[in-house]
Design an enzyme around this catalytic site. Sequence first.
Site, PDB file in Angstrom:
ATOM      1  N   ARG A  61      37.035 -35.645 -40.184  1.00  0.00           N
ATOM      2  CA  ARG A  61      36.800 -36.873 -39.403  1.00  0.00           C
ATOM      3  C   ARG A  61      35.360 -37.375 -39.531  1.00  0.00           C
ATOM      4  NH1 ARG A  61      40.605 -34.101 -36.279  1.00  0.00           N
ATOM      5  NH2 ARG A  61      38.934 -33.090 -35.124  1.00  0.00           N
ATOM      6  N   GLU A  98      35.489 -24.171 -31.243  1.00  0.00           N
ATOM      7  CA  GLU A  98      36.048 -24.088 -29.893  1.00  0.00           C
ATOM      8  C   GLU A  98      37.411 -23.391 -29.970  1.00  0.00           C
ATOM      9  OE1 GLU A  98      36.213 -28.040 -28.318  1.00  0.00           O
ATOM     10  OE2 GLU A  98      36.967 -27.395 -26.376  1.00  0.00           O
TER      11      GLU A  98
HETATM   12  P1  AMP Z   1      32.191 -27.408 -32.395  1.00  0.00           P
HETATM   13  O1  AMP Z   1      31.904 -26.663 -33.652  1.00  0.00           O
HETATM   14  O2  AMP Z   1      32.650 -26.511 -31.277  1.00  0.00           O
HETATM   15  O3  AMP Z   1      31.047 -28.308 -31.976  1.00  0.00           O
HETATM   16  O4  AMP Z   1      33.467 -28.325 -32.670  1.00  0.00           O
HETATM   17  C1  AMP Z   1      33.356 -29.546 -33.318  1.00  0.00           C
HETATM   18  C2  AMP Z   1      34.393 -29.720 -34.387  1.00  0.00           C
HETATM   19  O5  AMP Z   1      35.704 -29.389 -33.937  1.00  0.00           O
HETATM   20  C3  AMP Z   1      34.465 -31.171 -34.827  1.00  0.00           C
HETATM   21  O6  AMP Z   1      34.667 -31.206 -36.234  1.00  0.00           O
HETATM   22  C4  AMP Z   1      35.638 -31.742 -34.068  1.00  0.00           C
HETATM   23  O7  AMP Z   1      36.384 -32.630 -34.890  1.00  0.00           O
HETATM   24  C5  AMP Z   1      36.486 -30.544 -33.670  1.00  0.00           C
HETATM   25  N1  AMP Z   1      36.763 -30.507 -32.225  1.00  0.00           N
HETATM   26  C6  AMP Z   1      36.331 -29.564 -31.340  1.00  0.00           C
HETATM   27  N2  AMP Z   1      36.760 -29.793 -30.106  1.00  0.00           N
HETATM   28  C7  AMP Z   1      37.479 -30.944 -30.173  1.00  0.00           C
HETATM   29  C8  AMP Z   1      38.152 -31.736 -29.195  1.00  0.00           C
HETATM   30  N3  AMP Z   1      38.185 -31.383 -27.909  1.00  0.00           N
HETATM   31  N4  AMP Z   1      38.761 -32.865 -29.623  1.00  0.00           N
HETATM   32  C9  AMP Z   1      38.721 -33.246 -30.926  1.00  0.00           C
HETATM   33  N5  AMP Z   1      38.099 -32.538 -31.894  1.00  0.00           N
HETATM   34  C10 AMP Z   1      37.473 -31.398 -31.527  1.00  0.00           C
END
Ligand code: AMP
Length: 172
Positions: A61, A98
């Site tokens: 994305r 996450e």
């Molecule tokens: P993080 O590494 O935890 O900051 O997660 C960010 C990545 O995971 C990004 O590439 C987001 O597209 C995806 N992501 C994590 N949590 C969500 C969420 N609640 N909704 C949509 N995409 C998420």
Amino acid sequence: MTPEDILANIRNIPDFPKKGILFKDITTALQKPEVYNAIIENLYSLIKDLDIDYIAAIESRGFIFGAPLAYKMGVGLVIIRKPGKLPADVYHEEYSLEYGTDSLEMHKDAVKKGDNVLVIDDLLATGGTVAATCRLVKKAGANVVGTLFLIELTELSQNVKLPAPVYSLLKC
Ligand code: AMP
């Protein structure tokens, strides 16, 4: 269009891809040309004065926002991909999400020593994804001058330590 109007066009999907995750579904915003346009213009205003050579966009994305912004800024686009997709020599970094663990790769010759790079993704949660990308850029000797997100989940991002300023349009 205000950031609030943009946020109203992003759909929340509970328990996707796992129970307990409230997934921010940007497809509903992309379907409307006036919303996609407003997203790009608003993100552009956050970064237009930065002195950058490249935008590094994270699969998948991040590509949606990184490509039009690189075009508008007149800078190169660097593609950060999931393992096994890039054909030439790569740097590799592991990270935790996450929801699970993964890794990312960047071509070793995508940027060079001293280049200024802005990293972009759609959403900042725990910061693992963007931190791994910053490590990839640094492995090549380039500087991360900023990180840019459409959405920042502030409860998850508050303790994130990144090597460069965080710019985000929508704080949830
Ligand atoms: P993080 O590494 O935890 O900051 O997660 C960010 C990545 O995971 C990004 O590439 C987001 O597209 C995806 N992501 C994590 N949590 C969500 C969420 N609640 N909704 C949509 N995409 C998420």
